[in-house]
Design a protein around this motif. Structure first.
Motif, PDB file in Angstrom:
ATOM      1  N   ARG A 114      40.775  39.656  49.122  1.00 46.91           N
ATOM      2  CA  ARG A 114      40.955  40.221  47.783  1.00 46.91           C
ATOM      3  C   ARG A 114      40.155  39.400  46.776  1.00 46.91           C
ATOM      4  N   ILE A 115      39.356  40.092  45.974  1.00 48.38           N
ATOM      5  CA  ILE A 115      38.454  39.431  45.038  1.00 48.38           C
ATOM      6  C   ILE A 115      38.709  39.960  43.635  1.00 48.38           C
ATOM      7  N   ALA A 116      38.718  39.050  42.665  1.00 53.03           N
ATOM      8  CA  ALA A 116      38.775  39.442  41.252  1.00 53.03           C
ATOM      9  C   ALA A 116      37.358  39.405  40.708  1.00 53.03           C
ATOM     10  N   TYR A 117      36.952  40.475  40.020  1.00 53.03           N
ATOM     11  CA  TYR A 117      35.584  40.568  39.517  1.00 53.03           C
ATOM     12  C   TYR A 117      35.576  40.343  38.004  1.00 53.03           C
ATOM     13  N   GLY A 145      38.092  41.193  35.347  1.00 52.73           N
ATOM     14  CA  GLY A 145      39.024  40.621  36.315  1.00 52.73           C
ATOM     15  C   GLY A 145      39.654  41.634  37.249  1.00 52.73           C
ATOM     16  N   TRP A 146      39.065  42.804  37.319  1.00 51.59           N
ATOM     17  CA  TRP A 146      39.602  43.861  38.219  1.00 51.59           C
ATOM     18  C   TRP A 146      39.641  43.350  39.653  1.00 51.59           C
ATOM     19  N   SER A 147      40.771  43.569  40.351  1.00 46.69           N
ATOM     20  CA  SER A 147      40.952  43.051  41.706  1.00 46.69           C
ATOM     21  C   SER A 147      41.545  44.136  42.593  1.00 46.69           C
ATOM     22  N   GLY A 173      43.008  46.193  45.745  1.00 42.60           N
ATOM     23  CA  GLY A 173      43.769  45.775  46.915  1.00 42.60           C
ATOM     24  C   GLY A 173      43.759  46.836  47.997  1.00 42.60           C
ATOM     25  N   TYR A 222      45.126  41.088  54.055  1.00 43.57           N
ATOM     26  CA  TYR A 222      43.804  40.569  53.705  1.00 43.57           C
ATOM     27  C   TYR A 222      43.449  39.461  54.694  1.00 43.57           C
ATOM     28  N   THR A 225      38.933  46.644  49.972  1.00 42.44           N
ATOM     29  CA  THR A 225      38.245  45.453  49.470  1.00 42.44           C
ATOM     30  C   THR A 225      36.794  45.408  49.933  1.00 42.44           C
ATOM     31  N   GLN A 255      32.907  45.737  47.915  1.00 48.53           N
ATOM     32  CA  GLN A 255      31.809  44.797  48.144  1.00 48.53           C
ATOM     33  C   GLN A 255      30.529  45.533  48.546  1.00 48.53           C
TER      34      GLN A 255
END
Length: 597
Positions: A509-512, A517-519, A521, A527, A543, A547
């Motif tokens: 899971r990544i926060a952009y 800060g959208w993350s 799931g 994960y 996720t 990417q």
């Protein structure tokens, strides 16, 4: 001072008094006969009065006939007009395998040629309705005498009518009008004149064909072929003798003898027709006995403009067909009419697949609706869409136009009334409030199915919703979020950009920060591990899809989707990878055919 009556007024008064004088004469006839036998003077007086009344009656009838013939009660078509008659015919729409799906029409009629009419129907029709059809010239005076003696004098209701098929055809072509007290007499004279003119411009075969193609069989269907399709699901040329007899019997009273609603009555009437066929030598006694014992064996279907299969599809192409009709002309230079010109429309719909698709949607949503109804009980979270639906309802609008306050309107909307609710089992009679009805419709799950031949692009199945008669929104054409069904376009773009199918991504899971800060799931909340493009698509890992779209380029993915046929709104945001675009089911399925090709 009283103005002296003119001769015309005297004649008019005399004519108008004739019906009353005739009635008085007939009702006092028994006493007059008895008195006349005893008293010669009375007998002579009675005889003179009888002659006067009889002469007046004949004169009255001749006058009405002359006035009718001259067209003073409405113009009567001449021979040229009768030759120019063209009856409206339903346009039929067929599946790719040649099966009838439905019709477009003002009157449900299919025109048959004489050679396509089954002889059994012609013989049963003539034996029952007009046994001297081939010999009379439009009027059967022997039948008139039978009706006069048996029905009017002897009071036998079973004596039948005196109208020939030609007269019945005249009535079908030119419906009766209201002339107040003289309606029956004037209409009969009109039919008399039109029938004799029809006999002079058409052959007997043409008249019989004309009649069989125009006679009403009830339920807004006209002509034998439409009736054969409705009651037996077959074309007219393959009807059996007993089926022909049933349809002929139906003509006496189309509602009373409707075989779908009153099978016992239909059988009884059919057997009456079979007896007429026996009397007229069409069938022998042995055949009569065996045919009378047969069941109806109806196969009732309603392939109409509002029923049958693929109704959403047929509604969708109607404007296309109307546009075609406007742009194309018939040999006479007039544009085609979809509802009256008997067009034959052939489509790519697969009849069997369409039936399976409609049944599959019904089966799946029935179970899903049951599960949903058990879980969903609270409308508090959905007050906004509920209020919107209430304010858009016709009842709310009508109450508001009356000047009622919001509180009064909502109070009225909560009062129970008799209504019908749509269910998968059919329309259900119930007592509920308009507010309950709105909630019921909002909570009714809808679905859609479409299938396309990837080689040709032809649509094989089209189910736009639960019921086209009750819900006019076609969900095949309604834009909505495709969800994970959009992910193949993301991965296809990545491969086109040179990425290897075996490229691996970590499931994390990544926060952009560049997207506030959208993350995103995963649906399962897990994960861990790494996945190839192949595996990530197969497992629908959210996720990794995000990417991939960032590596392949959001613009590139949008361009790919556009080239594959998606026309709705696709915003330039990474959540597009998860299906936030606005596309129709038709666009989505059409785009998928690219992969197959």
């Amino acid at each position: 001072m009283k103005r002296p009556e003119t001769n015309l007024e005297t004649i008019k008064a005399y004519i108008l008094s004739i019906p009353k004088r005739v009635l008085t004469f007939v009702t006092t006839l028994p006493n007059r006969l008895i008195t006349g036998i005893k008293d010669p003077a009375q007998r002579k007086k009675w005889f003179k009065q009888g002659l006067l009344v009889f002469g007046g009656l004949i004169g009255f009838l001749m006058l009405i006939f002359l006035v009718t013939w001259l067209g003073l009660f409405g113009s009567i078509p001449n021979k040229k007009a009768l030759l120019a008659i063209r009856q409206p015919e339903a346009s039929k729409i067929y599946s790719v395998d040649g099966k009838l799906m439905g019709k477009y029409y003002t009157k449900n009629r299919n025109t048959l040629k004489f050679e396509d009419i089954p002889p059994a129907f012609m013989s049963s029709l003539i034996a029952t309705e007009d046994s001297r059809f081939w010999t009379h010239t439009g009027i059967d005076f022997r039948s008139w005498m039978r009706v006069f003696v048996k029905r009017l004098i002897m009071g036998q209701e079973s004596a039948g009518g005196g109208s020939t098929l030609s007269q019945q055809l005249a009535k079908n072509l030119f419906p009766r009008q209201d002339y107040m007290v003289a309606s029956m007499l004037i209409n009969k004279f009109r039919e008399f004149i039109i029938a004799t003119r029809l006999e002079t411009v058409y052959s007997k075969e043409e008249l019989l064909t004309f009649y069989i193609n125009t006679v009403p069989f009830g339920e807004n269907i006209f002509g034998l072929d439409a009736a054969a399709d409705r009651y037996f699901s077959k074309t007219a040329d393959v009807l059996n003798i007993d089926e022909c007899a049933m349809l002929v019997g139906l003509l006496k009273a189309t509602s009373y003898y409707n075989p779908n609603n009153f099978p016992e009555r239909a059988i009884a009437r059919r057997n009456v027709v079979l007896n007429q066929m026996k009397i007229n030598g069409v069938i022998d006694s042995l055949s009569y006995d065996s045919l009378c014992n047969l069941p109806l064996n109806i196969s009732y279907q309603r392939n109409t403009d509002s029923e049958g299969i693929a109704l959403y599809f047929r509604n969708h192409i109607r404007p296309v067909l109307l546009d075609w009709c406007e742009k194309h002309t018939k040999p006479d230079g007039q544009p085609y009419n979809l509802n009256t010109d008997g067009l034959r429309i052939y489509t790519t719909i697969d009849y069997g697949m369409q039936q399976y698709a409609e049944q599959a949607l019904k089966t799946h949503l029935t179970k899903l609706q049951e599960a949903f109804d058990k879980q969903f009980t609270d409308w508090k979270e959905y007050e906004a869409p509920l209020n919107d639906a209430v304010q858009r309802s016709p009842r709310y609008t009508a109450l508001k136009e009356k000047g009622l306050s919001e509180e009064a309107i909502l109070a009225e909307m909560d009062k129970p009334i008799a209504m019908k609710w749509w269910t998968w089992a059919g329309l259900k009679d119930t007592i509920a409030s308009p507010m309950d009805s709105i909630k019921h419709n909002l909570s009714t799950l809808q679905g859609a199915v479409v299938a396309i031949d990837p080689k040709t692009g032809g649509v094989l199945t089209w189910v736009g919703g639960n019921d086209a008669q009750q819900f006019n929104i076609d969900y095949v054409l309604t834009e909505r979020h495709p969800g994970s069904a959009f992910k193949p376009f993301v991965y296809a773009t990545a491969i086109d950009q040179g990425m290897d199918p075996c490229t691996y991504y970590a499931n994390r899971r990544i926060a952009y920060p560049e997207f506030d800060g959208w993350s995103p799931g995963n649906a399962d909340g897990l994960y861990d591990g790494i996945y190839s493009l192949n595996g990530a698509l197969a497992k629908s890992i959210n996720t990794i899809a995000v990417q991939v779209i960032l590596d392949a380029g959001i613009d590139n993915v949008i361009q790919k989707a556009r080239r594959m046929g998606m026309k709705g709104e696709i915003k330039k945001i990474p959540s597009v990878a998860l299906g936030t675009a606005e596309v129709t089911l038709m666009e989505l399925v059409s785009a998928y055919t690219t992969f197959l090709n």
